[in-house]
Design an enzyme around this catalytic site. Structure first.
Site, mmCIF file in Angstrom:
data_model
loop_
_atom_site.group_PDB
_atom_site.id
_atom_site.type_symbol
_atom_site.label_atom_id
_atom_site.label_comp_id
_atom_site.label_asym_id
_atom_site.label_seq_id
_atom_site.Cartn_x
_atom_site.Cartn_y
_atom_site.Cartn_z
ATOM 1 N N ASP A 79 23.136 -15.885 2.155
ATOM 2 C CA ASP A 79 22.724 -17.104 1.492
ATOM 3 C C ASP A 79 21.375 -17.558 2.322
ATOM 4 O O ASP A 79 21.686 -18.205 3.748
ATOM 5 C CB ASP A 79 23.922 -18.189 1.397
ATOM 6 N N ASP A 80 20.214 -17.699 2.009
ATOM 7 C CA ASP A 80 19.062 -18.526 2.557
ATOM 8 C C ASP A 80 18.684 -17.519 3.559
ATOM 9 O O ASP A 80 17.823 -18.338 4.325
ATOM 10 C CB ASP A 80 19.490 -19.871 3.122
ATOM 11 N N CYS A 119 19.065 -21.133 -5.181
ATOM 12 C CA CYS A 119 20.520 -20.340 -5.504
ATOM 13 C C CYS A 119 20.970 -20.348 -6.669
ATOM 14 O O CYS A 119 21.008 -18.853 -7.117
ATOM 15 C CB CYS A 119 21.613 -21.176 -4.709
ATOM 16 N N HIS A 180 28.358 -21.094 -6.980
ATOM 17 C CA HIS A 180 27.262 -22.142 -7.394
ATOM 18 C C HIS A 180 26.946 -21.718 -8.638
ATOM 19 O O HIS A 180 25.482 -21.797 -8.873
ATOM 20 C CB HIS A 180 26.264 -21.908 -6.161
ATOM 21 N N HIS A 334 23.123 -20.568 5.243
ATOM 22 C CA HIS A 334 23.015 -22.054 4.584
ATOM 23 C C HIS A 334 23.276 -22.951 5.440
ATOM 24 O O HIS A 334 24.592 -22.907 6.225
ATOM 25 C CB HIS A 334 23.724 -22.012 3.277
ATOM 26 N N ASP A 386 19.735 -14.173 -1.362
ATOM 27 C CA ASP A 386 19.478 -14.611 -2.623
ATOM 28 C C ASP A 386 18.087 -15.331 -2.813
ATOM 29 O O ASP A 386 17.559 -15.328 -3.859
ATOM 30 C CB ASP A 386 20.601 -15.866 -2.975
ATOM 31 N N LYS A 411 11.771 -20.718 0.551
ATOM 32 C CA LYS A 411 12.946 -21.507 -0.376
ATOM 33 C C LYS A 411 12.372 -22.565 -1.438
ATOM 34 O O LYS A 411 11.570 -23.467 -0.725
ATOM 35 C CB LYS A 411 14.325 -21.762 0.189
#
Length: 623
Positions: A79-80, A119, A180, A334, A386, A411
């Site tokens: 994530d991220d 996301c 999510h 994240h 992602d 992002k």
């Protein structure tokens, strides 16, 4: 019938089921049929025939196993994570030996592109093989992701994920980690958006995501400016009511007490209406579910990482004897970042670097399980993020977002390369070449048709699938990507288009608008902490900003007609591609409208007591 005839020489009664059950693959329907046939026969026991029958059973199972040569799939999504955070993509100070090993033993994609820089839309596209705008998970306003577990928006039930197709093909499917993509539509238990309703036999993890609100002292994430305005309005109204009370007591006003009481009641109700979803957001959003049950509310972040890892390892071990799909959707990296005693202070890049190195260790643990169970040659492993790292995210420990290497942006910055170019590594010993580098445009959406084809399934024929089968490219059977064009969205707005001409090694990208960075000269929206896509927050470009990524991957110098002979041709081809793409879009319900994303008490998952007294802690489970 042939086997049944011979089984007449086997022990009769319950002993038949017990002695032959292991050889019949635990198929009760077969055992019951055989048992009934044997019971009506009156033959003497014949040991030779019994042995022969058992051999037939074993042979049948072995033949089925040999015929089922389909691979297992382990998809690992961080994530991220920024593409520049990983050693094999150029980072020489953060240690990622396990991710690097995946690349050394597999295929590394150097132009692997997320379908969105955030996301919710990126994950929707990944799971469905379709741009998020096709499922209604693209925003026209400020809210670009789901904000509450208690909202009504999410991945629509009529979308077909790759998990759903593999489930139909006989795969055991599991998702461990972040989702999510929504939970409920109309009631607290309908689970219309839940992973179990989208093809996953097993789910353990976060139906939402990590937010800073999940740990005390890390700050707030959800509509902070709106919270501040509502707080100010509540204080003003309270002051007004108190002023009326004072004026009434001193005789300055003759307003009746009933009127003042009604105003005070309205003030209290209004205050509670916004305070409840925001002030208790840790309880509402920071939860852990096992399948349809909430098992922890709010979650304990200190133990979350090890629990997710344990569940992923356990899923592989439980299903080693049959084809399986595991989507290991890590909560790392994240924010709020994990503070793990075994990794804090170990990296050269603060707490964020510690989290990246812990993530790599977790990947190594998954790799070790695959090798321990001798599944390597039958398992396609995939590693990605992602979207790109969050440049504007900073906290008390320093920067909390990733590094996107040489690529511009990050992002939530639309089509800028730093927000959408992510790691992409596939490992499958014996099938994929080791140490291969592929510098062709590929997409996270490509995993969808790749998995479906390898599993022996068929792509849905009633909808557009934007992904392309990766196997010909990564096996070296073709040199060029099937993607001539890729479309880069910022919310519901088409932000940029990538064109890979068939007759050239150039890779053009045209930006129709770009986010307004702040302060001037910065690469990021530091005033908002995240960039927006709608009018007032972007600068349109006509003609579009045009770059050749093959020569300028950092998107630092736009092309001009005098510097690029094909300038007019590129813009014409891009316009034609956009027109063709837009003809494939059909109106769908908007999943990120205010009515869909705002918190509803009736949809909030809850455990441990009657709503709103939700609280429970997960008990430790043994494997």
């Amino acid at each position: 019938m042939f086997a049944v005839g011979f089984l007449a020489g086997c022990p009769r009664g319950p002993s038949l089921k017990h002695s032959c059950l292991p050889f019949l693959g635990h198929r009760p329907e077969v055992i019951i049929g055989l048992h009934s046939s044997v019971e009506v026969m009156d033959h003497k026991l014949n040991p030779r025939l019994c042995v022969l029958a058992l051999l037939l059973c074993v042979g049948g199972k072995t033949a089925r196993a040999e015929r089922d040569s389909r691979p297992n799939f382990i998809l690992m999504m961080v994530d991220d994570l920024g593409i520049g955070d990983v050693g094999c993509y150029g980072n020489d100070t953060i240690r990622t030996p396990n991710v690097d090993r995946l690349a050394q033993e597999g295929v590394q994609l150097t132009q692997h592109i997320a379908a969105a820089p955030l996301c919710t839309p990126s994950r929707a596209a990944f799971l469905t093989g379709r741009y998020a705008i096709r499922s209604g998970l693209s925003s026209t306003g400020r809210v670009q992701v789901l904000l509450w577990n208690g909202g009504a928006g999410g991945l629509p039930p009529n979308e077909t994920t790759f998990a759903k197709i593999l489930q139909r093909q006989g795969y055991t499917t599991g998702l461990v980690g972040k989702w999510h993509l929504g939970v409920n539509c109309e009631s607290r238990t309908d689970h219309c958006h839940h992973p179990n309703n989208h093809g996953f036999n097993y789910f353990y993890g976060l139906p939402f995501t990590l937010f800073n609100d999940c740990r005390a002292g890390e700050g707030r994430d959800v509509l902070v400016d709106l919270q501040d305005k509502l707080w100010g309005a509540s204080l003003a109204l309270s002051l007004a009511v108190l002023t009326l009370v004072g004026a009434r007591l001193t005789g300055l006003l003759a307003t009746g007490w009933r009127v003042i009481g009604s105003l005070a009641t309205l003030c209290i109700l209004g205050f509670a209406a916004w305070l409840m979803p925001f002030h208790l957001i840790r309880t509402w959003n920071c939860i852990v579910m096992r399948d349809g049950d909430v098992v922890e509310q709010p979650m304990d972040m200190e133990t979350l990482g090890p629990r997710l890892l344990h569940e992923a390892e356990d899923f592989i071990e439980r299903n080693q004897q049959r084809p399986f799909l595991l989507f290991f959707s890590l909560a790392h990296v994240h924010s709020p970042l994990f503070i793990s005693k075994d990794f804090v202070g170990k990296s050269k890049h603060g707490l964020y670097g510690d989290n990246v190195e812990e993530m790599d260790w977790m990947i190594g643990r998954i790799l070790n399980v695959v090798e321990k169970l001798d599944l390597s040659r039958k398992t396609l492993m995939y590693f990605t993020s992602d979207h790109g790292g969050h440049l504007e995210d900073r906290g008390a420990w320093g920067p909390r977002g990733g590094w996107n290497g040489i690529y511009r942006g990050g992002k939530a910055m639309g089509g800028w390369e730093g927000g959408i170019r992510v790691p992409g590594i596939l490992r499958w010993p014996g099938r994929l070449p080791a140490g291969a580098l592929i510098d062709e445009p590929t997409s996270l959406m490509d995993i969808y048709p790749t998995l479906v084809k390898l599993a022996g399934g068929e792509l849905p024929g009633d909808r557009v699938i934007d992904g392309r089968d990766l196997m010909p490219l990564i096996e070296g059977k073709v040199r060029r990507s099937e993607h001539e064009f890729l479309f880069h969205y910022c919310g519901a707005y088409l932000n940029a288009v990538r064109w890979r001409p068939r007759d050239s090694d150039a890779i053009y990208k045209a930006h129709f608008f770009t986010p307004n960075f702040y302060p001037e000269g910065a690469i990021g929206c530091y005033n908002l902490r995240i960039c927006m896509c709608h009018e007032g927050y972007v600068t349109p470009h006509d003609p579009p900003l045009l770059f050749n990524l093959a020569e300028d991957p950092s998107e630092s110098t736009p092309l001009s007609p005098d510097r690029e002979p094909r300038f007019s041709e590129v813009l014409r081809r891009v316009r034609d591609a956009v027109a063709a793409h837009e003809r494939t879009l059909t109106p769908v319900p908007h999943q990120l409208s205010w009515s869909q994303i705002l918190w509803r008490p009736s949809l909030q998952p809850c455990c441990g007591g009657p709503f709103p007294f939700c609280s429970c802690a997960e008990e430790e489970r043994s494997t």
